[in-house]
Design a protein around this motif. Structure first.
Motif, PDB file in Angstrom:
ATOM      1  N   ARG A 122       0.828  -1.197   0.000  1.00 58.44           N
ATOM      2  CA  ARG A 122       0.000   0.000   0.000  1.00 58.44           C
ATOM      3  C   ARG A 122       0.865   1.251   0.000  1.00 58.44           C
ATOM      4  NH1 ARG A 122      -3.998  -0.492   4.596  1.00 58.44           N
ATOM      5  NH2 ARG A 122      -4.493   1.661   4.006  1.00 58.44           N
ATOM      6  N   CYS A 123       0.257   2.376  -0.355  1.00 59.63           N
ATOM      7  CA  CYS A 123       1.014   3.607  -0.542  1.00 59.63           C
ATOM      8  C   CYS A 123       0.618   4.709   0.433  1.00 59.63           C
ATOM      9  CB  CYS A 123       0.851   4.107  -1.978  1.00 59.63           C
ATOM     10  SG  CYS A 123       1.444   2.921  -3.220  1.00 59.63           S
ATOM     11  N   ASP A 124      -0.261   4.405   1.383  1.00 57.76           N
ATOM     12  CA  ASP A 124      -0.550   5.383   2.421  1.00 57.76           C
ATOM     13  C   ASP A 124       0.250   5.000   3.663  1.00 57.76           C
ATOM     14  OD1 ASP A 124      -1.858   3.093   3.089  1.00 57.76           O
ATOM     15  OD2 ASP A 124      -3.857   3.994   3.277  1.00 57.76           O
ATOM     16  N   ASP A 125      -0.027   5.641   4.768  1.00 56.79           N
ATOM     17  CA  ASP A 125       0.741   5.391   5.988  1.00 56.79           C
ATOM     18  C   ASP A 125      -0.229   5.333   7.178  1.00 56.79           C
ATOM     19  OD1 ASP A 125       2.783   5.099   7.798  1.00 56.79           O
ATOM     20  OD2 ASP A 125       3.420   7.195   7.731  1.00 56.79           O
ATOM     21  N   PRO A 126      -1.035   4.284   7.245  1.00 59.14           N
ATOM     22  CA  PRO A 126      -2.098   4.249   8.251  1.00 59.14           C
ATOM     23  C   PRO A 126      -1.612   4.203   9.687  1.00 59.14           C
ATOM     24  CG  PRO A 126      -1.881   2.112   7.190  1.00 59.14           C
ATOM     25  CD  PRO A 126      -1.020   3.060   6.427  1.00 59.14           C
ATOM     26  N   ASP A 127      -0.405   3.697   9.929  1.00 60.73           N
ATOM     27  CA  ASP A 127       0.086   3.576  11.298  1.00 60.73           C
ATOM     28  C   ASP A 127       1.175   4.594  11.635  1.00 60.73           C
ATOM     29  OD1 ASP A 127       2.168   2.616   9.800  1.00 60.73           O
ATOM     30  OD2 ASP A 127       1.961   0.531  10.449  1.00 60.73           O
ATOM     31  N   GLY A 128       1.591   5.409  10.649  1.00 59.53           N
ATOM     32  CA  GLY A 128       2.586   6.434  10.895  1.00 59.53           C
ATOM     33  C   GLY A 128       4.012   5.950  10.969  1.00 59.53           C
ATOM     34  N   ILE A 145      -1.786  -5.156   9.659  1.00 58.27           N
ATOM     35  CA  ILE A 145      -2.944  -4.291   9.833  1.00 58.27           C
ATOM     36  C   ILE A 145      -4.171  -4.991   9.263  1.00 58.27           C
ATOM     37  CG2 ILE A 145      -3.958  -2.052   9.270  1.00 58.27           C
ATOM     38  CD1 ILE A 145      -1.106  -1.026   8.904  1.00 58.27           C
ATOM     39  N   ASN A 146      -5.189  -5.168  10.099  1.00 56.20           N
ATOM     40  CA  ASN A 146      -6.422  -5.814   9.659  1.00 56.20           C
ATOM     41  C   ASN A 146      -6.163  -7.170   9.019  1.00 56.20           C
ATOM     42  OD1 ASN A 146      -7.908  -3.550  10.466  1.00 56.20           O
ATOM     43  ND2 ASN A 146      -7.563  -2.519   8.506  1.00 56.20           N
ATOM     44  N   GLY A 147      -5.190  -7.888   9.553  1.00 55.83           N
ATOM     45  CA  GLY A 147      -4.938  -9.229   9.056  1.00 55.83           C
ATOM     46  C   GLY A 147      -3.999  -9.307   7.880  1.00 55.83           C
ATOM     47  N   TRP A 151       2.981  -2.751   3.557  1.00 56.29           N
ATOM     48  CA  TRP A 151       4.336  -2.222   3.387  1.00 56.29           C
ATOM     49  C   TRP A 151       4.282  -0.772   2.965  1.00 56.29           C
ATOM     50  CZ3 TRP A 151       6.795  -0.488  -1.091  1.00 56.29           C
ATOM     51  CH2 TRP A 151       8.191  -0.417  -1.035  1.00 56.29           C
ATOM     52  N   GLY A 152       5.122   0.040   3.578  1.00 55.63           N
ATOM     53  CA  GLY A 152       5.218   1.424   3.146  1.00 55.63           C
ATOM     54  C   GLY A 152       6.669   1.752   2.870  1.00 55.63           C
ATOM     55  N   ALA A 153       6.967   2.470   1.804  1.00 58.38           N
ATOM     56  CA  ALA A 153       8.357   2.771   1.471  1.00 58.38           C
ATOM     57  C   ALA A 153       8.384   3.945   0.518  1.00 58.38           C
ATOM     58  CB  ALA A 153       9.044   1.560   0.863  1.00 58.38           C
ATOM     59  N   HIS A 154       9.520   4.164  -0.095  1.00 58.06           N
ATOM     60  CA  HIS A 154       9.631   5.241  -1.061  1.00 58.06           C
ATOM     61  C   HIS A 154      10.250   4.715  -2.340  1.00 58.06           C
ATOM     62  CE1 HIS A 154      13.613   5.055   0.730  1.00 58.06           C
ATOM     63  NE2 HIS A 154      14.069   5.682  -0.320  1.00 58.06           N
ATOM     64  N   TRP A 155       9.930   5.354  -3.428  1.00 55.55           N
ATOM     65  CA  TRP A 155      10.470   4.970  -4.741  1.00 55.55           C
ATOM     66  C   TRP A 155      11.792   5.676  -4.952  1.00 55.55           C
ATOM     67  CZ3 TRP A 155      10.780   1.682  -8.338  1.00 55.55           C
ATOM     68  CH2 TRP A 155      11.110   2.011  -9.652  1.00 55.55           C
ATOM     69  N   ARG A 156      12.790   4.943  -5.387  1.00 53.43           N
ATOM     70  CA  ARG A 156      14.140   5.497  -5.469  1.00 53.43           C
ATOM     71  C   ARG A 156      14.497   6.027  -6.857  1.00 53.43           C
ATOM     72  NH1 ARG A 156      14.054   1.620  -1.703  1.00 53.43           N
ATOM     73  NH2 ARG A 156      14.896   2.204   0.300  1.00 53.43           N
ATOM     74  N   GLY A 157      13.522   6.149  -7.724  1.00 57.28           N
ATOM     75  CA  GLY A 157      13.808   6.749  -9.018  1.00 57.28           C
ATOM     76  C   GLY A 157      13.792   5.740 -10.147  1.00 57.28           C
TER      77      GLY A 157
END
Length: 299
Positions: A122-128, A145-147, A151-157
């Motif tokens: 996923r691309c949001d940040d629900p847990d900060g 989260i919810n079972g 994953w949250g991260a950043h795109w490196r180009g």
């Protein structure tokens, strides 16, 4: 002539009896297969594609798909290299020592063709946890989260793909394992129980530590997260990108971070570096740990 024909017939009959019969479904007393009315595909319900959350926009979906495809490509070639050479390969011995090759093959295969149903990107940040203080970049994290493991991260180009491996001064020994998005995603996948099975851990820290672990306690090298990345990057560079040359680089002599096993006998059981690393950054949640390069990972 008659005897010769009889012998031929007898031999033919003997050979026919020696040919094993094909496996057939067991039939009932009426000659009907027991499974003729209840046949179900053994892999029904399998998830064969990585699932990307609706929080990702079209551009992010494209980037994630490309990064995940690169991760599969790296893992596929690492597996094929081991299948071709076993543990006799100089590359294998460099990173996995004298350990049997089956475990490393299995974990690479999990990335290549393991079921994707329990991994959600996923691309949001629900847990900060993707915005930890004190870091120069948005670090990566995986949370349940919810079972779902998300994953949250950043795109490196756009240049951070397998096609540019060994370009821009990159070497396996000196550059970070997350320089290439595909390699970084292998790391993320191994932090998910569906792929790493809570068995792939951080037993070595950094390139020098990885080589030390291979020399001193190879049993743990085949399920070390960093080593699985280093090996995949090095054999892809050596076999595919610049055949016979690659871009291994040299071990940094000063400031090298060594394995958590330093000073322990080879028979000792190493402790994953997660706990020690987590304590190094007081602002990081308990479920997260900080690497020597400042990256924060949350399990």
């Amino acid at each position: 002539m008659y005897c010769s024909v009889s012998l031929t017939v007898a031999l033919a009959a003997s050979c026919a009896l020696a040919i094993p019969a094909p496996i057939q479904p067991r039939a009932d007393s009426n000659g009907t297969s027991e499974h003729s009315h209840s046949t179900t595909a053994w892999n029904a319900g399998a998830t064969t594609e990585f699932v990307i959350h609706e929080s990702c926009n079209a551009s992010e979906v494209i980037q994630l798909r490309k990064g995940l495809a690169d991760a599969v490509t790296l893992a596929e070639h690492a597996k094929e290299h081991i299948l071709r050479f076993g543990n006799s390969s100089a590359h294998y011995q460099k990173y996995f020592g004298d350990a049997p090759s089956g475990e490393a093959i299995g974990y690479y295969e999990k990335v290549v063709s393991g079921d994707r149903g329990d991994a959600l990107f996923r691309c949001d940040d629900p847990d900060g946890n993707c915005k930890q203080p004190g870091t120069s970049i948005i670090p990566s994290s995986s949370q349940n989260i919810n079972g779902y493991l998300e994953w949250g991260a950043h795109w490196r180009g756009s240049n951070a793909t397998n096609e540019t491996l060994c370009a821009f001064g990159y070497t396996v020994a000196v550059s970070e394992t997350n320089t290439y998005f595909g390699s970084d995603l292998i790391h993320r996948l191994f932090h998910m129980p569906a792929f790493g099975e809570d068995h792939v851990e951080h037993f070595a820290e950094g390139y020098a530590g990885a080589l030390e672990l291979a020399r001193t306690n190879a049993t743990f090298a085949t399920h070390d997260s960093d080593i699985l990345q280093y090996f995949a990057l090095e054999v892809y560079a050596y076999d595919i990108t610049i055949p016979g040359v690659g871009c291994p680089g040299t071990v940094p002599m000063e400031g090298a971070t060594t394995s958590s096993m330093s000073g322990t006998p080879a028979a000792a059981t190493p402790t994953p570096t997660v706990a020690d690393a987590a304590s190094a950054t007081s602002d990081v949640p308990a479920e997260c740990h900080t690497h020597s390069n400042g990256d924060v990972h949350c399990d």
